[in-house]
Structures are given as structure tokens and as C-alpha cells.
Write a protein that holds these residues in place. Sequence first.
Motif, short mmCIF file in Angstrom:
data_model
loop_
_atom_site.label_atom_id
_atom_site.label_comp_id
_atom_site.label_asym_id
_atom_site.label_seq_id
_atom_site.Cartn_x
_atom_site.Cartn_y
_atom_site.Cartn_z
N UNK A 126 11.92 48.41 38.37
CA UNK A 126 12.53 47.84 37.16
C UNK A 126 13.93 47.27 37.41
N UNK A 127 14.48 47.49 38.59
CA UNK A 127 15.75 46.88 38.94
C UNK A 127 16.96 47.77 38.69
N UNK A 128 18.02 47.47 39.44
CA UNK A 128 19.33 48.11 39.26
C UNK A 128 20.35 47.01 39.02
N UNK A 129 21.02 47.08 37.89
CA UNK A 129 22.07 46.09 37.59
C UNK A 129 23.40 46.66 38.08
N UNK A 130 23.94 46.03 39.12
CA UNK A 130 25.17 46.50 39.74
C UNK A 130 26.30 45.52 39.46
N UNK A 131 27.42 46.06 39.00
CA UNK A 131 28.63 45.26 38.79
C UNK A 131 29.74 45.87 39.65
N UNK A 132 30.38 45.02 40.46
CA UNK A 132 31.49 45.46 41.28
C UNK A 132 32.75 44.79 40.75
N UNK A 133 33.71 45.60 40.35
CA UNK A 133 34.94 45.05 39.75
C UNK A 133 36.14 45.22 40.68
N UNK B 183 19.61 52.69 37.01
CA UNK B 183 19.29 51.42 36.36
C UNK B 183 20.54 50.55 36.20
N UNK B 184 21.67 51.17 36.01
CA UNK B 184 22.94 50.45 35.85
C UNK B 184 24.01 51.18 36.66
N UNK B 185 24.95 50.40 37.19
CA UNK B 185 26.05 51.00 37.92
C UNK B 185 27.23 50.05 37.94
N UNK B 186 28.42 50.60 37.72
CA UNK B 186 29.66 49.83 37.88
C UNK B 186 30.45 50.49 39.00
N UNK B 187 30.85 49.71 39.97
CA UNK B 187 31.62 50.21 41.10
C UNK B 187 32.96 49.48 41.17
N UNK B 188 33.93 50.15 41.75
CA UNK B 188 35.17 49.48 42.07
C UNK B 188 35.06 48.92 43.49
N UNK B 189 35.77 47.85 43.75
CA UNK B 189 35.79 47.26 45.08
C UNK B 189 36.15 48.32 46.11
N UNK B 190 35.35 48.39 47.17
CA UNK B 190 35.60 49.35 48.24
C UNK B 190 34.82 50.65 48.11
N UNK C 287 28.78 41.32 45.67
CA UNK C 287 27.55 42.10 45.62
C UNK C 287 27.13 42.44 44.19
N UNK C 288 27.86 41.92 43.23
CA UNK C 288 27.42 42.03 41.84
C UNK C 288 26.12 41.27 41.69
#
Lengths: 117, 110
Positions: free
Chosen positions: A110-117, A9-16, A85-86
Amino acid sequence: NAGVTQTPKFQVLKTGQSMTLQCAQDMNHNSMYWYRQDPGMGLRLIYYSASEGTTDKGEVPNGYNVSRLNKREFSLRLESAAPSQTSVYFCASTDRPGGRIANYGYTFGSGTRLTVV
Amino acid sequence: QKEVEQNSGPLSVPEGAIASLNCTYSDRGSQSFFWYRQYSGKSPELIMFIYSNGDKEDGRFTAQLNKASQYVSLLIRDSQPSDSATYLCATKAAGNKLTFGGGTRVLVKP
């Protein structure tokens, strides 16, 4: 019935970094879709699968790949995540393959909220 | 130009009034038209579909379609605070892909 189930449902990724978004439906639908939703942009189609064994590009496919694993499951992979892609990612499914006027809308996960930092 | 255009709003209406939402589309091959409601932080849910010119009513909702003018609208009668949401217009041409507009945010004030 669960309908369309998305994980995570939620994910935070680093660039790459890479990751796979999972989607499964239990309605025996033929067609499945991946959309992204950004503020003011509505929903934009990334990839879709009209039926098991087929996949096609949508409006914004760059940076993504998909796999229709079986009739139930359709996954979206980000090979090298970028801040652009956030977004919120929605999986959807429907029945009635194309070729006829179809009155059936989609059932969304229900969606996936993705944040790429 | 986007294929499906909607005014982003917010459309502010008093409780009990009629909310009128508009949508225009550019693809003359569009065959079916859909209205989805999306609450903040939630997924879209289908509330209406229409494929013939004219009006279609379902409870407090009425969809109107004019293919010659490439125009589809949604009326919400007796608006309630629970109708406060973003409403997405979508079109379907041949095949099974939906093209969405950017959505109109509706605020119903008690």
C-alpha cells in the motif's frame, strides 16, 4: 491473505536521520522489489531481490541499502535522509524467477509516504 | 529519453465513450507488457498483460501490442466514472524487472 504489507504508512524525517522501511509478503514469492514514485516520474526501481539471499541495484540506488532478511521480508534503509528522498515508496513481489517469458505482474504493497524536511 | 513513454494527460472522455491510451518503449528485448491502474493515493493494481502481437480482450479492456513499432495500447470501452485513475504502462525484458512509464491520467466525465 494480506498480500504485501508495508510499514510504516507515513513518516516524516529530518535531514540526516536514518530509518528502515519494512516489507513482508505472505504469497511465497521469490522476487521482491522496492520502487519510489514521484509526480510525473512513474515508478523507478531502487533495489530488487530476485530470490532469497540475493540483492541487486536498480535504476536509482544511491542513498539506499536493502536487506533480504528471509523469503518473506525485504527491507529498505535510508542511512542519512535527504529532501530529495521525499517520495512514495512501494514494495512489490512476484513469482517466476527471470529467464523465461513471464506473464506475471507484481503485487504491490500500500506504500509508504515519506517526507524529509 | 525514458525507456517507456506515455502521454501524461489528462485524457478526458465522456461517460460511455472509448478511452484510448498509448505507450511506446525503447527496449527491443521487452517480452511482456502490462497495464496497471492506480487510483489517487493507492497502489498500482494489474489490469492487463500481453506478450503476443495483436489484441487481447478482458471485459471492457483491450490491450494491443505491436512489437515491430514498439507500441502497446489500452482501450477502455464504455468508460465509467470509476475508470478515472492513472494508468501505468510497464515492460519486462529478460529477468523479472518491470520498467514503468510515467502514467496517463484519465478523467471520465458523467
